[in-house]
Write an enzyme that holds these catalytic residues in place. Structure first.
Site, PDB file in Angstrom:
ATOM      1  N   TRP A 383       0.829  -1.202   0.000  1.00  0.00           N
ATOM      2  CA  TRP A 383       0.000   0.000   0.000  1.00  0.00           C
ATOM      3  C   TRP A 383       0.865   1.255   0.000  1.00  0.00           C
ATOM      4  O   TRP A 383       0.528   2.261  -0.638  1.00  0.00           O
ATOM      5  CB  TRP A 383      -0.912   0.005   1.233  1.00  0.00           C
ATOM      6  CG  TRP A 383      -1.710   1.266   1.395  1.00  0.00           C
ATOM      7  CD1 TRP A 383      -2.918   1.538   0.843  1.00  0.00           C
ATOM      8  CD2 TRP A 383      -1.348   2.433   2.146  1.00  0.00           C
ATOM      9  NE1 TRP A 383      -3.342   2.798   1.220  1.00  0.00           N
ATOM     10  CE2 TRP A 383      -2.395   3.373   2.010  1.00  0.00           C
ATOM     11  CE3 TRP A 383      -0.243   2.772   2.929  1.00  0.00           C
ATOM     12  CZ2 TRP A 383      -2.361   4.609   2.619  1.00  0.00           C
ATOM     13  CZ3 TRP A 383      -0.210   4.016   3.533  1.00  0.00           C
ATOM     14  CH2 TRP A 383      -1.256   4.922   3.383  1.00  0.00           C
ATOM     15  N   HIS A 384       1.990   1.204   0.707  1.00  0.00           N
ATOM     16  CA  HIS A 384       2.851   2.385   0.790  1.00  0.00           C
ATOM     17  C   HIS A 384       3.498   2.724  -0.550  1.00  0.00           C
ATOM     18  O   HIS A 384       3.810   3.888  -0.804  1.00  0.00           O
ATOM     19  CB  HIS A 384       3.936   2.172   1.852  1.00  0.00           C
ATOM     20  CG  HIS A 384       3.475   2.425   3.242  1.00  0.00           C
ATOM     21  ND1 HIS A 384       2.862   1.460   4.003  1.00  0.00           N
ATOM     22  CD2 HIS A 384       3.530   3.534   4.023  1.00  0.00           C
ATOM     23  CE1 HIS A 384       2.562   1.962   5.194  1.00  0.00           C
ATOM     24  NE2 HIS A 384       2.942   3.218   5.227  1.00  0.00           N
ATOM     25  N   GLY A 385       3.743   1.742  -1.370  1.00  0.00           N
ATOM     26  CA  GLY A 385       4.369   2.048  -2.639  1.00  0.00           C
ATOM     27  C   GLY A 385       4.537   0.816  -3.500  1.00  0.00           C
ATOM     28  O   GLY A 385       4.637  -0.309  -2.998  1.00  0.00           O
TER      29      GLY A 385
END
Length: 568
Positions: A383-385
């Site tokens: 989700w962060h990247g």
């Protein structure tokens, strides 16, 4: 003839000219170097017009002059003035302001946000009114659509790069640009859809729902909101009446967050950047530089994200709206489990409630519990990247949480004890060490860069001796330590002093929730009142004034710096 910008125009006004003073509602604030009379009005509106013309070309960050001196005061004054006529007028004004704020970043993103809001509002109504199997079908369709759109914008380039690297195949003619904040407003709406399915949420009013999703203090980088905690505040008539106490508290919390970002995070970032940037040119950081980069980034992301969370809370309380606490001194945690209860708390809440528990949580045995923890954190990393570094960071924390839970099973804590058979200093230190190592993956541009830093941290890239440690060179050579001829790039006396001071702050100083505990400017936090906690007195007025002045001086001479979490 080239058009003169408003800022250049204002600088050309003679310093002796009378200062124009803009008065609006409950505010009066001065803007220097505006002339008197009709010229003053012309100067002021030309200044605002130039800011509007910059739309899509400049970021309107919380730490930018456009936001602090133009957007926020105008929106706040308009909100309370319209609130005198009707709460609904004030809500509509806040929705329009939030869309303007979002479109300022990139006008082309606004239709994506509006389409997302409309789609999820309609699906929420269908879910709320449906019965039987159609209720679940509509929910599944809505969630799948949200995740598909998010995956397209966030991961298309990652798959394009992977396909090109391994198969030599081009999937897209041009890179897909990531709309700002899409992860946050998507997760906020997925939570709403699930709550609608569970009959915990139902919002028939489109305008209120629009504000719930687009409310600008949280829109770009969180916190991730729950419908139940926000809608009663948006519906309250008290929220549209100005409060002197809330304005004092909001300004204080905002300035504290601004100080964290501008003075601390942006300053310490240079020590991390110089090392990580040098790796791409073929250099390999030595022991001291590797640790300097890892520790500097550990402080940078702490004060950057903490500063953003404080500023969002401060801005929101100006409008008499409380946001949930999202950051609670995570480096004080004595276990990785506690760390994730303190870091990005609303994301942790979302992952727990809408991923970990639906996967089965801890209800299906220990092995399944550990697997669920690992999968949840793996997806949290993704989700962060879109990158292997984020995937590995998520897997690293997932494995750490599984081991942490297993440790507690094997070595349960004694009654009344916080940790399982470890002294507090050891448990906190080992947790922080684990987090520091994890941040290396989070910061690095590639896995190769991350492992270059990690090799340096365990002496495999040699040791370059800082100037203030040259007396230790004979001793190091006596024990056969491989020494490099050059001095470290980042690790010096200034860094060491900064690291010691900041380490003391994050480990021992009270956080904003504790400082402001009597005023409670955020939701659901019963923080203990810190010694010397805030009150509306002369000491705090001077302290906040000095802090604000320091921020403005630095902002005037430095390039605007985005918050790290804006990229997610």
């Amino acid at each position: 003839m080239q058009r003169q910008s408003a800022l250049e125009y204002l600088r050309a006004i003679p310093p002796g000219s009378e200062t124009f003073r803009f008065r609006g509602g409950i505010f009066g604030f001065g803007i220097g170097r505006f002339r008197k009379g009709k010229e003053a009005s012309r100067d002021f509106f030309r200044f605002l017009l130039d800011l509007l013309r910059a739309s899509g070309k400049e970021f309107m960050l919380f730490n930018s002059a456009e936001f602090i001196f133009a957007f926020l005061p105008v929106v706040l004054v308009g909100y309370f003035l319209l609130g005198k006529r009707s709460r609904r007028y004030a809500v509509a004004w806040l929705v329009a302001a939030s869309l303007f704020f979002y479109a300022w970043w990139h006008p082309g993103d606004a239709p994506i946000l509006v389409a997302s809001v409309v789609f999820n509002y309609v699906m929420g109504l269908l879910i709320a009114k449906s019965r039987g199997p159609w209720r679940g079908r509509f929910t599944a369709l809505a969630i799948a659509t949200n995740l598909t759109v998010l995956a397209y914008y966030k991961y298309a380039n990652f798959f394009e790069h992977s396909a090109l690297s391994y198969f030599g195949v081009h999937l897209f003619d041009n890179p897909i640009r990531l709309p700002i904040g899409i992860s946050f407003f998507t997760f906020t709406q997925i939570a709403y859809l699930v709550d609608s399915y569970k009959r915990k949420a139902d919002e028939p009013d489109f305008l209120s729902y629009f504000l719930f999703v687009t409310y600008f203090p949280h829109l770009i980088a969180g916190p991730i909101l729950h419908h139940a905690e926000m809608m009663p505040q948006f519906r309250s008539g008290a929220s549209v009446r100005p409060s002197r106490d809330h304005i004092n508290v909001g300004v204080t919390v905002f300035v504290i967050g601004l100080f964290k970002k501008v003075v601390i995070a942006d300053s310490i970032s240079s020590y991390a950047n110089v090392v990580f940037d040098s790796i791409s040119s073929g250099q390999r950081p030595d022991f001291f530089d590797s640790w300097a980069a890892a520790i500097a980034y550990t402080f940078q992301i702490y004060f950057d994200f903490s500063g953003y969370c404080d500023m969002a809370i401060g801005i929101s309380i100006l409008f008499n709206i409380k946001l949930p606490l999202n950051f609670n001194s995570p480096y004080k945690a004595d276990s990785l489990i506690e760390f994730w209860r303190r870091w990005h708390m609303t994301l942790s809440r979302f992952l727990r409630d809408y991923l970990y528990i639906p996967l089965g949580g801890g209800r299906r045995g220990k092995a399944r519990r550990y697997l669920n923890l690992f999968v949840t954190m793996l997806l949290g990393g993704l989700w962060h990247g879109a990158g292997f570094t984020f995937i590995l960071w998520g897997a690293f924390h997932g494995a750490g949480l599984a081991i942490n839970h297993a440790w507690r099973e094997v070595f349960p804590a004694k009654p009344g004890a916080r940790t399982a058979r470890l002294p507090r200093i050891l448990s906190t230190g080992s947790t922080l060490l684990f987090v520091i190592v994890g941040w290396v993956f989070f910061r690095a541009a590639s896995l190769a860069d991350a492992f270059a830093v990690l090799r340096g941290m365990v002496f495999l890239n040699g040791i370059a001796v800082p100037a203030f440690l040259t007396k230790a060179v004979p001793l190091a050579r006596k024990f056969g330590v491989p020494l490099l001829a050059d001095a470290p790039t980042a690790f010096d006396g200034n860094f060491l002093t900064s690291a010691i001071i900041l380490g003391a702050v994050v480990l021992f100083a009270p956080n904003v929730a504790q400082i402001m505990a009597r005023q409670r400017p955020m939701l659901d936090e019963m923080a203990p009142v810190a010694r010397g906690s805030w009150s509306a007195n002369g000491f705090w007025a001077v302290a906040i004034g000095v802090g604000a002045a320091a921020c403005l001086v630095i902002m005037a001479g430095a390039q605007k710096s985005q918050f790290l979490y804006f990229q997610f």
